[in-house]
Design an enzyme around this catalytic site. Structure first.
Site, PDB file in Angstrom:
ATOM      1  N   ARG A  57       0.692  -1.292  -0.086  1.00 15.07           N
ATOM      2  CA  ARG A  57       0.034  -0.081   0.013  1.00 15.07           C
ATOM      3  C   ARG A  57       0.808   1.125  -0.155  1.00 15.07           C
ATOM      4  O   ARG A  57       0.474   2.260  -0.481  1.00 15.07           O
ATOM      5  CB  ARG A  57      -0.762  -0.014   1.194  1.00 15.07           C
ATOM      6  CG  ARG A  57      -2.264   1.031   0.983  1.00 15.07           C
ATOM      7  CD  ARG A  57      -2.968   1.080   2.200  1.00 15.07           C
ATOM      8  NE  ARG A  57      -3.099  -0.194   3.070  1.00 15.07           N
ATOM      9  CZ  ARG A  57      -2.637  -0.241   4.291  1.00 15.07           C
ATOM     10  NH1 ARG A  57      -2.093   0.477   5.057  1.00 15.07           N
ATOM     11  NH2 ARG A  57      -3.054  -1.322   4.892  1.00 15.07           N
ATOM     12  N   TYR A 111     -14.209  22.123 -11.445  1.00 15.04           N
ATOM     13  CA  TYR A 111     -14.544  21.040 -11.808  1.00 15.04           C
ATOM     14  C   TYR A 111     -15.761  20.412 -10.930  1.00 15.04           C
ATOM     15  O   TYR A 111     -15.966  20.398  -9.637  1.00 15.04           O
ATOM     16  CB  TYR A 111     -13.582  19.851 -11.663  1.00 15.04           C
ATOM     17  CG  TYR A 111     -13.542  18.562 -12.208  1.00 15.04           C
ATOM     18  CD1 TYR A 111     -13.893  18.433 -13.585  1.00 15.04           C
ATOM     19  CD2 TYR A 111     -13.516  17.338 -11.514  1.00 15.04           C
ATOM     20  CE1 TYR A 111     -14.076  16.920 -13.968  1.00 15.04           C
ATOM     21  CE2 TYR A 111     -13.629  16.094 -11.905  1.00 15.04           C
ATOM     22  CZ  TYR A 111     -13.940  15.947 -13.095  1.00 15.04           C
ATOM     23  OH  TYR A 111     -13.964  14.799 -13.622  1.00 15.04           O
ATOM     24  N   LYS A 208      -5.416  12.715 -17.380  1.00 14.26           N
ATOM     25  CA  LYS A 208      -5.520  13.431 -18.614  1.00 14.26           C
ATOM     26  C   LYS A 208      -4.048  13.562 -19.120  1.00 14.26           C
ATOM     27  O   LYS A 208      -3.720  12.736 -19.913  1.00 14.26           O
ATOM     28  CB  LYS A 208      -6.053  14.658 -18.086  1.00 14.26           C
ATOM     29  CG  LYS A 208      -7.324  14.878 -17.213  1.00 14.26           C
ATOM     30  CD  LYS A 208      -8.342  14.347 -17.910  1.00 14.26           C
ATOM     31  CE  LYS A 208      -9.598  14.242 -17.101  1.00 14.26           C
ATOM     32  NZ  LYS A 208     -10.021  15.263 -16.065  1.00 14.26           N
TER      33      LYS A 208
HETATM   34  C1  LIG Z   1     -10.807  14.865 -15.044  1.00 13.93           C
HETATM   35  C2  LIG Z   1     -10.680  16.055 -14.171  1.00 13.93           C
HETATM   36  C3  LIG Z   1     -10.463  15.916 -12.841  1.00 13.93           C
HETATM   37  C4  LIG Z   1     -10.682  14.412 -12.203  1.00 13.93           C
HETATM   38  O1  LIG Z   1      -9.869  13.224 -12.536  1.00 13.93           O
HETATM   39  P1  LIG Z   1     -10.366  11.899 -12.590  1.00 13.93           P
HETATM   40  O2  LIG Z   1      -8.911  11.214 -12.951  1.00 13.93           O
HETATM   41  O3  LIG Z   1     -11.332  11.768 -13.951  1.00 13.93           O
HETATM   42  O4  LIG Z   1     -11.085  11.647 -11.442  1.00 13.93           O
HETATM   43  C5  LIG Z   1     -10.000  16.944 -11.950  1.00 13.93           C
HETATM   44  N1  LIG Z   1     -10.164  17.907 -12.340  1.00 13.93           N
HETATM   45  C6  LIG Z   1     -10.097  18.270 -13.454  1.00 13.93           C
HETATM   46  C7  LIG Z   1      -9.852  19.871 -13.922  1.00 13.93           C
HETATM   47  C8  LIG Z   1     -10.486  17.618 -14.422  1.00 13.93           C
HETATM   48  O5  LIG Z   1     -10.589  17.727 -15.644  1.00 13.93           O
END
Ligand SMILES: *Cc1c(COP(=O)(O)O)cnc(C)c1O
Length: 392
Positions: A57, A111, A208
């Site tokens: 972990r 977000y 992303k």
């Molecule tokens: C997609 C996103 C998140 C969340 O990320 P996940 O990996 O999808 O949980 C947080 N902040 C922004 C600005 C995003 O575009």
């Protein structure tokens, strides 16, 4: 000599003791770690035994390598914790700072799941949230009260892309001993290194641009020396961990991020400029264009554009917007962004505002510009705008 981004990303996090000389830091999977004796087992258990194998972990060299690479991208940072998603990173960062009775100031453009975490989960534990206009700048000082413990920023904002005056907000926070956090997913530290601007906790949805291939969920929080221990202990207490396989894909994506970001940014700008002069388009919300709120701050603080933006249609119905999107051939219709493929979704920011009113000339489309050739994407969008006109 300070290195360029491409050079930094090639070397980042590749300690020989972790890679054993293997070029791409390998996947070390583990739950149990075996020790030679009781004394060694006890020595490994301390919270400060950072980068010593203890239990799966707490990670293995695979996760440590990616975490260290992300820390290296934020000059002035102490360390980075990895999470199984961006939302997990946002929630752990907030929980590491806030306690019952505290107030959180949250940008109205954040977000949506961040907003829900604050108004739902945090509210249950006696933490109140006040939303502020993302364009407030140094005026945030007037909102800081006795109970204000943290200010959360996201720049540019999700869906609407307002650029915040981060240095002014940080200065106001520091004057009152308030912690600052930012969701830096759009720019990444390559385009906007925020720790050196004085932000305490820098959050990324690595899903992303770090991963870059739409196939892994991953998040990170990078902390200053003064905020690292709380972040680490809170994350340990929550049982947060990112899998070695996902971290490995994150590291693999990171190597090419500078090259990808350059393409995403340049292609998005070309497409945004093309959209800007089309009669069907009222406004383009990309920080690199003067029509975007905070464009001057973007020019002052950011090193370049990235590939996600929105445009506002000139009048038109929801059905006309759907006709535009549904017929696109190169743009996928789906959530998330930062991968190699372009995406288009309808967005309706008006429904989720509370401190500001969102008013626009027509429906909005958000585009993620992928690695396709921009001329092909422009042709696809031109046909889409024709469908929009025909359906309006
Ligand atoms: C997609 C996103 C998140 C969340 O990320 P996940 O990996 O999808 O949980 C947080 N902040 C922004 C600005 C995003 O575009």
């Amino acid at each position: 000599m300070s290195q360029g981004d491409g050079t930094k990303l090639v070397g980042a996090g590749r300690r020989k003791e972790w890679t054993q000389g293997i070029v791409s830091p390998p996947v070390w999977r583990a739950s149990t770690i075996l020790y030679d004796n009781v004394a060694e087992l006890r020595a490994a258990a301390g919270k400060d035994s950072h980068h010593r194998l203890f239990y799966g972990r707490r990670g293995t060299p695979t996760q440590w390598s990616l975490a260290e690479a992300l820390t290296e991208l934020e000059p002035g940072a102490e360390a980075t914790f990895l999470y199984p998603s961006g939302v997990a990173a946002v929630s752990a960062a907030l929980l590491s700072v806030l306690s019952p009775g505290d107030e959180l100031l949250l940008a109205d453009s954040v977000y949506d799941p961040t907003r829900s975490f604050a108004t739902g989960f945090l509210a249950r534990f006696g933490i109140t949230t006040r939303f502020y206009d993302p364009m407030i700048g140094g005026g945030i000082a007037d909102l800081i009260g006795e109970c204000t413990r943290a200010i959360f920023m996201e720049s540019p904002g999700s869906l609407t892309f307002e650029v915040q005056d981060v240095p002014a907000i940080v200065a106001a926070a520091k004057a009152r001993g308030v912690t600052t956090l930012i969701d830096n997913t759009w720019a990444t530290p390559l385009l906007f290194p925020v720790i050196e601007l004085g932000v305490d906790l820098s959050i990324l949805a690595c899903t992303k641009y770090i991963v870059g291939h739409s196939d892994v969920m991953l998040g990170s929080v990078t902390a200053t020396p003064s905020h690292w221990a709380r972040l680490r202990d809170t994350s340990f207490a929550l049982g947060q961990t990112a899998s070695p396989d996902d971290a490995w894909l994150g590291s693999r994506g990171l190597r090419t991020m500078a090259v990808r970001l350059k393409h995403h940014g340049a292609a998005a700008l070309e497409i945004a400029r093309w959209l800007e002069v089309r009669p069907e388009v009222a406004r383009v919300l990309h920080p690199a264009l003067p029509s975007c709120p905070g464009h001057d701050l973007f020019l002052r603080d950011f090193k370049g554009p990235s590939g996600l933006f929105s445009f506002v249609l000139n009048g038109g119905t929801e059905a006309a917007r759907a006709a535009l999107i549904d017929g696109l051939e190169l743009f996928g219709i789906g959530y998330s962004w930062g991968g190699f493929e372009s995406l288009a979704i309808p967005v309706d920011p008006g429904r989720i505002r509370s401190a500001t009113r969102w008013e626009a000339e027509g429906p909005i489309v958000r585009l993620q510009i992928g690695l396709e050739d921009p001329a092909d994407l422009i042709a696809d969008l031109a046909a889409g705008l024709d469908r929009f006109r025909a359906a309006s």
